[in-house]
Design a protein around this motif. Structure first.
Motif, PDB file in Angstrom:
ATOM      1  N   GLY A  23      80.561  47.211 -14.278  1.00  0.00           N
ATOM      2  CA  GLY A  23      80.250  48.221 -15.279  1.00  0.00           C
ATOM      3  C   GLY A  23      79.019  47.904 -16.119  1.00  0.00           C
ATOM      4  O   GLY A  23      78.285  46.959 -15.870  1.00  0.00           O
ATOM      5  N   PRO A  24      78.804  48.686 -17.172  1.00  0.00           N
ATOM      6  CA  PRO A  24      77.586  48.542 -17.989  1.00  0.00           C
ATOM      7  C   PRO A  24      77.554  47.262 -18.817  1.00  0.00           C
ATOM      8  O   PRO A  24      76.502  46.896 -19.344  1.00  0.00           O
ATOM      9  CB  PRO A  24      77.627  49.776 -18.898  1.00  0.00           C
ATOM     10  CG  PRO A  24      79.073  50.140 -18.964  1.00  0.00           C
ATOM     11  CD  PRO A  24      79.641  49.803 -17.635  1.00  0.00           C
ATOM     12  N   ASP A  25      78.686  46.576 -18.945  1.00  0.00           N
ATOM     13  CA  ASP A  25      78.712  45.351 -19.750  1.00  0.00           C
ATOM     14  C   ASP A  25      78.292  44.121 -18.955  1.00  0.00           C
ATOM     15  O   ASP A  25      78.414  42.994 -19.431  1.00  0.00           O
ATOM     16  CB  ASP A  25      80.125  45.109 -20.308  1.00  0.00           C
ATOM     17  CG  ASP A  25      80.539  46.197 -21.280  1.00  0.00           C
ATOM     18  OD1 ASP A  25      79.630  46.787 -21.907  1.00  0.00           O
ATOM     19  OD2 ASP A  25      81.752  46.464 -21.401  1.00  0.00           O
ATOM     20  N   LEU A  26      77.797  44.328 -17.717  1.00  0.00           N
ATOM     21  CA  LEU A  26      77.431  43.202 -16.863  1.00  0.00           C
ATOM     22  C   LEU A  26      76.428  42.274 -17.534  1.00  0.00           C
ATOM     23  O   LEU A  26      76.591  41.049 -17.542  1.00  0.00           O
ATOM     24  CB  LEU A  26      76.858  43.738 -15.544  1.00  0.00           C
ATOM     25  CG  LEU A  26      76.246  42.702 -14.591  1.00  0.00           C
ATOM     26  CD1 LEU A  26      77.318  41.732 -14.121  1.00  0.00           C
ATOM     27  CD2 LEU A  26      75.589  43.395 -13.404  1.00  0.00           C
ATOM     28  N   MET A  27      75.380  42.845 -18.099  1.00  0.00           N
ATOM     29  CA  MET A  27      74.333  42.022 -18.710  1.00  0.00           C
ATOM     30  C   MET A  27      74.884  41.183 -19.861  1.00  0.00           C
ATOM     31  O   MET A  27      74.497  40.031 -20.043  1.00  0.00           O
ATOM     32  CB  MET A  27      73.199  42.926 -19.221  1.00  0.00           C
ATOM     33  CG  MET A  27      72.536  43.766 -18.138  1.00  0.00           C
ATOM     34  SD  MET A  27      71.661  42.781 -16.915  1.00  0.00           S
ATOM     35  CE  MET A  27      70.290  42.201 -17.907  1.00  0.00           C
ATOM     36  N   ALA A  28      75.815  41.760 -20.602  1.00  0.00           N
ATOM     37  CA  ALA A  28      76.366  41.047 -21.747  1.00  0.00           C
ATOM     38  C   ALA A  28      77.267  39.901 -21.327  1.00  0.00           C
ATOM     39  O   ALA A  28      77.403  38.907 -22.048  1.00  0.00           O
ATOM     40  CB  ALA A  28      77.146  42.021 -22.629  1.00  0.00           C
ATOM     41  N   HIS A  29      77.883  39.994 -20.150  1.00  0.00           N
ATOM     42  CA  HIS A  29      78.818  38.980 -19.698  1.00  0.00           C
ATOM     43  C   HIS A  29      78.130  37.771 -19.081  1.00  0.00           C
ATOM     44  O   HIS A  29      78.762  36.736 -18.873  1.00  0.00           O
ATOM     45  CB  HIS A  29      79.798  39.577 -18.682  1.00  0.00           C
ATOM     46  CG  HIS A  29      80.836  40.452 -19.323  1.00  0.00           C
ATOM     47  ND1 HIS A  29      81.251  41.637 -18.749  1.00  0.00           N
ATOM     48  CD2 HIS A  29      81.521  40.332 -20.485  1.00  0.00           C
ATOM     49  CE1 HIS A  29      82.160  42.209 -19.533  1.00  0.00           C
ATOM     50  NE2 HIS A  29      82.329  41.436 -20.590  1.00  0.00           N
ATOM     51  N   ILE A  30      76.855  37.900 -18.702  1.00  0.00           N
ATOM     52  CA  ILE A  30      76.131  36.798 -18.081  1.00  0.00           C
ATOM     53  C   ILE A  30      75.192  36.184 -19.117  1.00  0.00           C
ATOM     54  O   ILE A  30      74.271  36.852 -19.591  1.00  0.00           O
ATOM     55  CB  ILE A  30      75.326  37.271 -16.853  1.00  0.00           C
ATOM     56  CG1 ILE A  30      76.275  37.885 -15.826  1.00  0.00           C
ATOM     57  CG2 ILE A  30      74.554  36.119 -16.230  1.00  0.00           C
ATOM     58  CD1 ILE A  30      75.601  38.436 -14.599  1.00  0.00           C
ATOM     59  N   PRO A  31      75.383  34.917 -19.479  1.00  0.00           N
ATOM     60  CA  PRO A  31      74.534  34.288 -20.493  1.00  0.00           C
ATOM     61  C   PRO A  31      73.078  34.192 -20.041  1.00  0.00           C
ATOM     62  O   PRO A  31      72.788  34.122 -18.841  1.00  0.00           O
ATOM     63  CB  PRO A  31      75.148  32.885 -20.647  1.00  0.00           C
ATOM     64  CG  PRO A  31      76.510  32.976 -20.046  1.00  0.00           C
ATOM     65  CD  PRO A  31      76.437  34.023 -18.991  1.00  0.00           C
ATOM     66  N   ALA A  32      72.185  34.158 -21.025  1.00  0.00           N
ATOM     67  CA  ALA A  32      70.755  34.027 -20.710  1.00  0.00           C
ATOM     68  C   ALA A  32      70.467  32.716 -19.997  1.00  0.00           C
ATOM     69  O   ALA A  32      69.557  32.634 -19.155  1.00  0.00           O
ATOM     70  CB  ALA A  32      69.940  34.118 -22.009  1.00  0.00           C
ATOM     71  N   SER A  33      71.242  31.678 -20.310  1.00  0.00           N
ATOM     72  CA  SER A  33      71.033  30.378 -19.667  1.00  0.00           C
ATOM     73  C   SER A  33      71.272  30.460 -18.159  1.00  0.00           C
ATOM     74  O   SER A  33      70.614  29.771 -17.369  1.00  0.00           O
ATOM     75  CB  SER A  33      71.969  29.331 -20.278  1.00  0.00           C
ATOM     76  OG  SER A  33      73.326  29.741 -20.179  1.00  0.00           O
ATOM     77  N   VAL A  34      72.200  31.314 -17.733  1.00  0.00           N
ATOM     78  CA  VAL A  34      72.474  31.472 -16.297  1.00  0.00           C
ATOM     79  C   VAL A  34      71.291  32.140 -15.610  1.00  0.00           C
ATOM     80  O   VAL A  34      70.910  31.761 -14.494  1.00  0.00           O
ATOM     81  CB  VAL A  34      73.771  32.279 -16.089  1.00  0.00           C
ATOM     82  CG1 VAL A  34      73.977  32.624 -14.619  1.00  0.00           C
ATOM     83  CG2 VAL A  34      74.969  31.504 -16.618  1.00  0.00           C
ATOM     84  N   TYR A  35      70.694  33.130 -16.274  1.00  0.00           N
ATOM     85  CA  TYR A  35      69.486  33.748 -15.715  1.00  0.00           C
ATOM     86  C   TYR A  35      68.364  32.722 -15.600  1.00  0.00           C
ATOM     87  O   TYR A  35      67.625  32.691 -14.607  1.00  0.00           O
ATOM     88  CB  TYR A  35      69.033  34.919 -16.592  1.00  0.00           C
ATOM     89  CG  TYR A  35      69.841  36.172 -16.410  1.00  0.00           C
ATOM     90  CD1 TYR A  35      69.590  37.049 -15.345  1.00  0.00           C
ATOM     91  CD2 TYR A  35      70.873  36.501 -17.287  1.00  0.00           C
ATOM     92  CE1 TYR A  35      70.332  38.208 -15.184  1.00  0.00           C
ATOM     93  CE2 TYR A  35      71.622  37.655 -17.125  1.00  0.00           C
ATOM     94  CZ  TYR A  35      71.347  38.500 -16.071  1.00  0.00           C
ATOM     95  OH  TYR A  35      72.092  39.643 -15.897  1.00  0.00           O
ATOM     96  N   ALA A  36      68.231  31.866 -16.632  1.00  0.00           N
ATOM     97  CA  ALA A  36      67.184  30.839 -16.614  1.00  0.00           C
ATOM     98  C   ALA A  36      67.387  29.881 -15.436  1.00  0.00           C
ATOM     99  O   ALA A  36      66.430  29.508 -14.742  1.00  0.00           O
ATOM    100  CB  ALA A  36      67.183  30.071 -17.933  1.00  0.00           C
ATOM    101  N   ILE A  37      68.644  29.493 -15.189  1.00  0.00           N
ATOM    102  CA  ILE A  37      68.929  28.593 -14.064  1.00  0.00           C
ATOM    103  C   ILE A  37      68.654  29.282 -12.729  1.00  0.00           C
ATOM    104  O   ILE A  37      68.122  28.656 -11.798  1.00  0.00           O
ATOM    105  CB  ILE A  37      70.390  28.100 -14.139  1.00  0.00           C
ATOM    106  CG1 ILE A  37      70.555  27.165 -15.327  1.00  0.00           C
ATOM    107  CG2 ILE A  37      70.795  27.389 -12.852  1.00  0.00           C
ATOM    108  CD1 ILE A  37      71.981  26.702 -15.560  1.00  0.00           C
ATOM    109  N   ALA A  38      68.984  30.563 -12.642  1.00  0.00           N
ATOM    110  CA  ALA A  38      68.724  31.315 -11.408  1.00  0.00           C
ATOM    111  C   ALA A  38      67.229  31.384 -11.098  1.00  0.00           C
ATOM    112  O   ALA A  38      66.828  31.469  -9.930  1.00  0.00           O
ATOM    113  CB  ALA A  38      69.288  32.725 -11.518  1.00  0.00           C
ATOM    114  N   VAL A  39      66.391  31.329 -12.127  1.00  0.00           N
ATOM    115  CA  VAL A  39      64.937  31.326 -11.939  1.00  0.00           C
ATOM    116  C   VAL A  39      64.437  29.917 -11.613  1.00  0.00           C
ATOM    117  O   VAL A  39      63.640  29.720 -10.680  1.00  0.00           O
ATOM    118  CB  VAL A  39      64.224  31.860 -13.200  1.00  0.00           C
ATOM    119  CG1 VAL A  39      62.713  31.686 -13.075  1.00  0.00           C
ATOM    120  CG2 VAL A  39      64.572  33.314 -13.437  1.00  0.00           C
ATOM    121  N   LEU A  40      64.910  28.908 -12.349  1.00  0.00           N
ATOM    122  CA  LEU A  40      64.378  27.552 -12.233  1.00  0.00           C
ATOM    123  C   LEU A  40      64.880  26.808 -10.993  1.00  0.00           C
ATOM    124  O   LEU A  40      64.147  26.007 -10.408  1.00  0.00           O
ATOM    125  CB  LEU A  40      64.745  26.748 -13.482  1.00  0.00           C
ATOM    126  CG  LEU A  40      64.088  27.190 -14.791  1.00  0.00           C
ATOM    127  CD1 LEU A  40      64.646  26.391 -15.958  1.00  0.00           C
ATOM    128  CD2 LEU A  40      62.573  27.016 -14.703  1.00  0.00           C
TER     129      LEU A  40
END
Length: 348
Positions: free
Chosen positions: A199-216
């Motif tokens: 649902g629309p709350d997907l972005m809120a449920h995933i911490p920014a640190s997880v996005y950073a790790i997915a990039v690094l």
């Protein structure tokens, strides 16, 4: 958070079937890419096997563990990151190796050998690196047996693919192409279905640190692979191959393990991590290819032309020597004839 969205039984079951089928097609394509002759060659000189071992089960799990500690992830996110870091190489690396003029035999052997080694080493790496979070409920329930069972189930399509390659090479080539396209299509479908379920709350449920790790994490994996190949003093095209093999993980396998072995209410939105990793590893590999096409391609062509010129020069020198030897032989023959004629004239 987000685990309750997986309570929709029909969507969840459909997603499980899709993940299972995608994994089977991927492993079948991997088996179709393996030739028994090349496999025997690599076993006699197991550089590819050693690089796969060091890259996929030493460098990447340690990198995932350090990133999880550095960004202070909770146990759920940490397990998702560790699981992705402990996965073997994926088919994306084979496709990218073609685009950067890499060593395809090395690429395929590294992917295949890391997949077989994962049967034993992936559960071991998970057990070692999850000790930091051992007091949490998720790690205590870490289904290492189910992970091993999922890995073991991949051996059947791999073996079938090797058999098809041995008996029907043309059909194997077609299946390899199908598996590569299915990789892209499956990832798109998984993004859509998972987004629908969370649902629309997907972005809120995933911490920014997880996005950073997915990039690094894939970026660091590419760098570690290139450094590892440099230590082994491999030629440039092999360094590019090892770099891509190390940074590209089998995200279908990671997704399947998360979906099929963990309770959905526990893993929650962290099911998205391998999909995010796939997105960024593909984007960064694409940049790798783009930079090579713009900058490295010319040097590769010059090196190839240089080798051909050296061969031509050597050939010309060889021909000149042959001509010289022939003329020398002629003179010798004439001299020998004249020497033999002189006594005859004297006798007369």
């Amino acid at each position: 958070g987000g685990g309750e969205a997986f309570g929709d039984r029909s969507l969840s079951q459909g997603l499980s079937v899709l993940v299972g089928l995608a994994l089977c097609v991927t492993m079948l394509g991997l088996g179709c890419a393996v030739e028994l002759g090349q496999l025997g060659q690599q076993l006699r000189r197991p550089v590819g096997l050693l690089l796969a071992l060091l890259g996929q089960f030493v460098a990447m799990p340690l990198l995932a563990f350090l990133l999880a500690l550095t960004f202070a992830l909770d146990e759920v996110a940490a397990v998702a990151v560790l699981l992705c870091g402990c996965c073997p190489g994926g088919n994306l690396s084979n496709l990218m190796s073609v685009l950067v003029d890499g060593d395809m035999n090395l690429s395929i052997i590294m992917t295949a050998s890391s997949t077989l080694l994962a049967l034993f080493l992936m559960p071991l790496c998970l057990w070692i690196y999850s000790r930091h979070w051992i007091n949490t409920a998720l790690v205590q329930l870490l289904p290492l047996g189910a992970v091993s069972l999922t890995l073991g189930s991949t051996l059947l399509p791999i073996g079938l693919g090797v058999l098809i390659r041995y008996r029907h090479p043309r059909a194997a080539d077609l299946l390899v192409k199908i598996s590569l396209w299915s990789l892209l299509v499956t990832l798109v479908i998984l993004f859509i279905l998972t987004g629908t379920m969370l649902g629309p709350d997907l972005m809120a449920h995933i911490p920014a640190s997880v996005y950073a790790i997915a990039v690094l994490m894939p970026l660091a994996g590419y760098a570690l692979g290139y450094g590892l190949a440099t230590v082994f003093k491999m030629p440039p095209h092999c360094r590019r191959t090892v770099s891509l093999e190390t940074g590209c993980q089998n995200v279908q396998l990671c997704t399947a393990i998360l979906k099929l072995t963990f309770p959905p209410e526990l893993i929650g939105s962290m099911y998205m991590f391998p999909l995010l990793y796939a997105l960024f590893q593909s984007a960064e590999a694409g940049l790798f290819v783009l930079v090579y096409k713009m900058c490295g391609r010319d040097s590769y062509k010059q090196d190839t032309l240089g080798e051909e010129e050296d061969t031509d020069i050597s050939y010309k020198k060889l021909k000149e020597e042959e001509v010289t030897d022939t003329s020398y032989g002629t003179v010798t023959t004439e001299e020998h004839s004249s020497i033999q004629m002189e006594p005859t004239q004297t006798a007369l």
